[in-house]
Design an enzyme around this catalytic site. Structure first.
Site, PDB file in Angstrom:
ATOM      1  N   ILE A 252      66.456  17.770 -47.942  1.00  0.00           N
ATOM      2  CA  ILE A 252      67.408  16.671 -47.730  1.00  0.00           C
ATOM      3  C   ILE A 252      66.710  15.311 -47.685  1.00  0.00           C
ATOM      4  O   ILE A 252      67.266  14.305 -48.141  1.00  0.00           O
ATOM      5  CB  ILE A 252      68.282  16.914 -46.473  1.00  0.00           C
ATOM      6  CG1 ILE A 252      69.535  16.071 -46.532  1.00  0.00           C
ATOM      7  CG2 ILE A 252      67.526  16.674 -45.185  1.00  0.00           C
ATOM      8  CD1 ILE A 252      70.448  16.360 -47.685  1.00  0.00           C
TER       9      ILE A 252
ATOM     10  N   SER B  82      55.080  14.973 -42.486  1.00  0.00           N
ATOM     11  CA  SER B  82      55.443  16.356 -42.783  1.00  0.00           C
ATOM     12  C   SER B  82      54.179  17.195 -42.715  1.00  0.00           C
ATOM     13  O   SER B  82      53.122  16.749 -43.182  1.00  0.00           O
ATOM     14  CB  SER B  82      56.098  16.457 -44.177  1.00  0.00           C
ATOM     15  OG  SER B  82      57.141  17.388 -44.162  1.00  0.00           O
TER      16      SER B  82
ATOM     17  N   LYS C 100      72.108  16.315 -39.245  1.00  0.00           N
ATOM     18  CA  LYS C 100      72.992  17.302 -38.631  1.00  0.00           C
ATOM     19  C   LYS C 100      72.378  18.683 -38.755  1.00  0.00           C
ATOM     20  O   LYS C 100      71.643  18.909 -39.712  1.00  0.00           O
ATOM     21  CB  LYS C 100      74.395  17.280 -39.261  1.00  0.00           C
ATOM     22  CG  LYS C 100      74.472  17.370 -40.773  1.00  0.00           C
ATOM     23  CD  LYS C 100      74.062  18.554 -41.558  1.00  0.00           C
ATOM     24  CE  LYS C 100      74.421  19.952 -41.207  1.00  0.00           C
ATOM     25  NZ  LYS C 100      74.061  20.905 -42.318  1.00  0.00           N
TER      26      LYS C 100
ATOM     27  N   ASP D  76      75.464  26.240 -40.545  1.00  0.00           N
ATOM     28  CA  ASP D  76      74.727  25.052 -41.026  1.00  0.00           C
ATOM     29  C   ASP D  76      75.589  24.282 -42.030  1.00  0.00           C
ATOM     30  O   ASP D  76      75.832  23.088 -41.837  1.00  0.00           O
ATOM     31  CB  ASP D  76      73.368  25.449 -41.620  1.00  0.00           C
ATOM     32  CG  ASP D  76      72.669  24.239 -42.210  1.00  0.00           C
ATOM     33  OD1 ASP D  76      71.987  23.518 -41.458  1.00  0.00           O
ATOM     34  OD2 ASP D  76      72.835  23.972 -43.414  1.00  0.00           O
TER      35      ASP D  76
END
Ligand code: NAP
Length: 308
Positions: free
Chosen positions: A14, A36, A91, A169
């Site tokens: 994402i 990351s 989210k 999800d």
């Protein structure tokens, strides 16, 4: 006005597909750094393997977008808020309701912005659907969110772990739309959660909700769908049928069909900038609470093992 210097943490699907392009397309922001553990980042800004190193050694930044799996998000968000950094949560906003409530309290105490984002609420059909339903009697709602997990979540082991939500999800996106467009509160009556024998999270769920006026709401979530995929919400009203298709992008009213451009992530970043400039937070837990209720009250059944 100086741009908001933003770091992006968790460079996965994402972040690459949506966050980095939305930040690049919004002059209110400038990308300051990425974090990351394994991904090397886009290569255009300083990159760090963990958030501690960014905070200790990295360039100054005002805001952070947390695009990691939900299970690791609380510690990152709490660190960011304590450092006075405005925080955007992908989210679902966390792995439990209580941890997000604790973050909300921390944001209030530190006076920085916390944004629990719900991207589907920015789909093109959602705002006009909400406006249209405000005037109507709602008789029934049907939600069908059926997709192929192998296509959309290949190799995402975290999604099958506790706190990863499984089929909720994507399902929480439907609930973020539902709780936004319904004029009255919605609550869960019963749920059946189908768990593969080798996994900790559901692959499918069948749920009955109602609103406080008694309108029945049925939700069919399934990750075993092959062929055509559906992300549809239908609302029967006294003035005819409203249909939101393609995850909220296409709205059909009795008067006709409205299509519009996909502006979900540009909309989220415009909202985040407004919240920061206005010194406000936005933490709506309604969709997450309904998922928690499904886990609290749902009956579990074991189904066939799932292998990626
Ligand atoms: P993903 O592809 O698995 O990416 C998540 C990334 O987070 C991983 O690549 C991992 O990076 C990184 N990460 C894990 N632990 C970390 C830590 N402690 N610190 C920093 N980075 C860490 O997952 P995703 O699909 O992008 O989903 C991420 C979140 O966005 C989820 O909450 C999901 O619900 C939400 N979301 C996803 C989509 C979608 O279409 N995929 C759409 C909307 C929202 P390394 O690879 O470097 O280890």
């Amino acid at each position: 006005m100086d741009p908001i210097r933003i770091a992006v943490v968790g460079i996965g699907k994402i972040a690459r597909d949506q966050h980095l392009p939305a930040i690049a397309g919004n002059s209110a922001f400038s990308l300051a750094a990425t974090v990351s553990p394994r991904d090397p980042g886009p290569g255009t800004v300083a990159h760090f393997k963990d958030f501690d190193t960014l905070l200790a050694e990295g360039p100054a930044f005002d805001a952070v977008a947390l695009c990691t799996p939900p299970q690791v998000r609380y510690d990152l968000a709490a660190q960011a808020l304590r450092a006075g950094v405005h925080t955007f949560l992908e989210k679902p906003p966390g792995a439990t309701l209580s941890e997000v409530m604790a973050l909300n309290a921390l944001a209030e105490k530190t006076g920085v912005t916390l944004f629990a984002s719900w991207h589907s609420r920015f789909a093109a059909g959602v705002a006009p659907a909400k406006a249209w339903l405000a005037e109507r009697r709602i008789d029934a709602v049907r939600i069908a969110w059926r997709e192929d997990v192998r296509v959309w979540h290949p190799g995402q082991d975290w999604i099958w772990e506790p706190g990863g939500l499984g089929v909720f999800d994507p399902g929480i996106n439907a609930l973020s739309i539902l709780t936004h467009i319904m004029p009255r509160p919605v609550f869960l009556q019963s749920a059946t959660l189908s768990l593969p024998a080798n996994r900790a999270a559901p692959i499918a769920a069948d749920i009955h909700f109602r609103d406080t006026a008694g309108a029945p709401i049925h939700m069919d979530l399934d990750w075993r769908q092959t062929g055509p995929q559906s992300w549809d919400i239908e609302v029967e009203t006294d003035a005819g049928l409203l249909k939101l298709a393609n995850g909220g992008a296409v709205l059909t009213l009795p008067s006709g069909v409205q299509h519009a451009e996909d502006l979900e992530y540009p909309g989220l970043y415009a909202r985040f900038a407004n919240l920061i400039r206005g010194g406000r937070s936005d933490v709506d837990l309604d969709p997450f609470r309904l998922v928690a209720d499904a886990f609290l009250r749902g009956k579990r059944i074991a189904v066939e093992e799932f292998h990626d």
